[in-house]
Design a protein around this motif. Structure first.
Motif, PDB file in Angstrom:
ATOM      1  N   UNK A 116     -47.532 -30.130  14.980  1.00 44.53           N
ATOM      2  CA  UNK A 116     -48.377 -30.578  16.097  1.00 44.53           C
ATOM      3  C   UNK A 116     -49.772 -30.854  15.543  1.00 44.53           C
ATOM      4  N   UNK A 117     -50.457 -31.767  16.184  1.00 47.22           N
ATOM      5  CA  UNK A 117     -51.843 -32.033  15.783  1.00 47.22           C
ATOM      6  C   UNK A 117     -52.765 -31.454  16.841  1.00 47.22           C
ATOM      7  N   UNK A 118     -53.618 -30.539  16.419  1.00 50.99           N
ATOM      8  CA  UNK A 118     -54.567 -29.922  17.346  1.00 50.99           C
ATOM      9  C   UNK A 118     -55.956 -30.498  17.068  1.00 50.99           C
ATOM     10  N   UNK A 119     -56.584 -31.020  18.112  1.00 52.71           N
ATOM     11  CA  UNK A 119     -57.943 -31.560  17.961  1.00 52.71           C
ATOM     12  C   UNK A 119     -58.882 -30.715  18.822  1.00 52.71           C
ATOM     13  N   UNK A 120     -59.939 -30.221  18.197  1.00 53.12           N
ATOM     14  CA  UNK A 120     -60.938 -29.419  18.921  1.00 53.12           C
ATOM     15  C   UNK A 120     -62.286 -30.132  18.860  1.00 53.12           C
TER      16      UNK A 120
END
Lengths: 298, 267
Positions: free
Chosen positions: A226-230
């Motif tokens: 999964x790609x998590x963007x913060x």
């Protein structure tokens, strides 16, 4: 129940090995996607199942019947939508469907033929010859032909290639309906988002060999992250090994499916009030496909 | 999906393919039936009527009489061959060959349905040529040409038509281009047919060419038909019958072999 079972299938053209020890099964009410780049061997496999090509080695079982021993009976339950459009020079849509029905041992199959012509929007074009039809109509006719004898196994060799969005969507709907009716569907496509939406299981094939196969979601989870963007209010120092990009207070992480997202976030030790926004993008079949073909980093 | 209807896989696929074959050549009637008839009309006019007045092939038989059965068989065999080959080439070119192969049709279904379709065209053309011949014959002889042995007339036409459709199927199946089929038709089949005694009797040839002609299988098909119409033949009718049957068997096996071994990939 496996309607189609392929074991150790091999196809050589001279010294070129088009299919190399391919094994898979397609069950009743299942959509199985065969994915691969051009020349991977997908169409060769379909050609062998339809007996257009002879295998060099291996066995094919259809509904518990060995194809080479019960060819006629086995083929009577298969519907095929080939990749290339068939032109049928002399006959109109209705005649073509009647002939096709007859080849599968059904005469006076008018109810089914009319039903298909209406469903696939061919009714108004039933007296036209193939060359008078648009590309989309030709494709619909190919599908109608494949379904005229209500097959238990449907082979779709890139059925959505070169069709518009509307037709593609209606083909998807039809495929889903057939699945619900218990038809086993072998589907090849170049459109990976299509395979991801439709296929219960997929096999990724390259250079004639199956590289990976399994349930679509499981395969995606195994082979991608999964790609998590913060997006943060204030810049922080971060050297987490999952960090792949950090620009303008935006951090991008690759989070394996094996790790719970909550645990991962706590590993980052971020102050909750510093987080402006957070996005999670799931892995895709396209990423899994690229990974398998390139054996590269995601 | 449950089949509402029960599939019948022995006769239905065969009969449907046969009906497709017959309807195909009727759809292009001008090309498949009318042109061969016009050609034969011209032959009858030039050779039968104009030049034929000066030719005596067999004592007591006019050249027009002699020519009619030969032209009937020429039209029948040539059109049967054309039908088998052009139908299969059309299927390969348009991709329909994949439909045929992927369906429960067997090799025997395909060969017999296509052969009988070709025979229908051959017999249709042959019959109309015979009627044209009758027209000419009536005009010049004031009577009709009544076949002496009608059974043999029909039998040899049927054997010849079937044999040549099967040959057409075999040739078209192994052909890689349209040129291959035209070349075999133009350089081998048509010369063999025309040199098989359509226009002349063996008695008109020198001993050497008589011997050579005996190796032309088409001599036996044509003389079989001539025996059926006129009651005369260059070869004994029993010999003509068995050699024609042998030809039919060889061409059938050639068609079976090509369909079992050849490629079903469209062009």
């Amino acid at each position: 129940m496996a309607i189609l079972k392929i074991e150790n299938l091999v196809k050589n053209y001279g010294s070129f090995q088009a299919v190399n020890k391919v094994s898979f099964a397609v069950h009743s009410g299942e959509i199985f996607g065969l994915l691969g780049p051009n020349g991977a061997g997908k169409t060769s496999i379909i050609s062998i199942i339809t007996t257009v090509e002879k295998p060099t080695a291996g066995s094919i079982t259809i509904n518990d019947m060995k194809l080479n021993q019960h060819e006629k009976k086995a083929k009577s339950i298969i519907g095929v939508v080939p990749q290339e459009i068939i032109t049928h020079g002399y006959f109109n849509v209705e005649e073509i469907l009647n002939f096709h029905s007859g080849y599968y041992g059904l005469i006076n199959n008018t109810v089914r033929i009319n039903e298909l012509m209406k469903k696939l929007e061919l009714w108004d074009h039933r007296h036209k010859r193939v060359r008078q039809l648009s590309g989309g109509m030709k494709r619909r006719l190919m599908i109608a032909k494949a379904l005229v004898h209500s097959p238990r196994l449907l082979l779709l060799d890139e059925p959505t290639a070169g069709v518009d969005v509307e037709l593609r969507y209606s083909i998807w709907q039809l495929v889903k309906e057939l699945k619900k009716m218990g038809v086993a569907i072998l589907f090849t496509t170049h459109y990976l988002e299509e395979a991801e939406q439709l296929c219960d299981r997929v096999a990724i094939i390259d250079k004639g060999q199956i590289q990976k196969q399994g349930e679509t979601t499981t395969l995606i989870q195994k082979l991608t992250s999964r790609h998590l963007t913060l997006i943060l209010k204030n810049k922080i120092e971060c050297s987490h090994p999952a960090l792949i990009n950090y620009q303008n207070n935006t951090l991008e992480f690759r989070v394996p499916y094996s790790k719970e997202m909550g645990k991962f976030l706590s590993e980052l030790n971020l102050q909750r009030e510093n987080i402006l926004d957070m996005k999670i993008r799931e892995g895709t079949l396209e990423e899994a496909f690229k990974y398998v073909l390139n054996q590269g980093e995601l | 999906m449950n089949n509402v209807k029960k599939q019948e896989l022995i006769w239905t696929p065969f009969l449907i393919l046969l009906s497709r074959e017959i309807r195909r050549f009727f759809k292009v009637m001008a090309q498949t039936v009318l042109i061969p008839i016009v050609n034969s009309f011209i032959y009858l006019l030039i050779f039968g009527v104009s030049l034929g007045k000066h030719i005596q092939v067999i004592e007591g038989i006019s050249y027009l009489e002699f020519l009619i059965p030969g032209l009937v068989m020429l039209g029948c065999m040539n059109n049967s061959y054309q039908n088998g080959s052009s139908s299969l080439l059309g299927m390969k070119f348009g991709g329909e060959i994949v439909d045929i192969k992927a369906s429960p049709l067997t090799v025997q279904h395909i060969i017999w349905a296509m052969s009988l379709g070709g025979l229908c065209r051959g017999l249709t053309v042959g019959f109309v040529i015979f009627l044209s011949g009758e027209l000419f014959y009536y005009f010049y002889e004031s009577s009709f040409l009544i076949p002496v042995h009608p059974f043999y007339f029909i039998l040899f036409c049927a054997i010849g038509g079937l044999a040549f459709t099967k040959l057409g199927i075999a040739v078209a199946f192994i052909a890689k281009t349209f040129d291959h089929v035209s070349a075999i038709g133009g350089f081998i089949i048509l010369p063999l047919i025309t040199l098989g005694g359509v226009f002349f009797s063996l008695d008109n040839l020198s001993p050497f060419w008589i011997k050579v002609s005996y190796f032309n299988p088409l001599l036996y098909f044509i003389n079989g038909v001539r025996y059926g119409v006129l009651g005369v033949s260059d070869v004994p009718v029993a010999v003509a019958f068995w050699i024609s049957i042998l030809g039919l068997l060889i061409f059938h096996l050639a068609a079976v072999w090509t369909l079992k071994r050849g490629s079903y990939q469209p062009w």
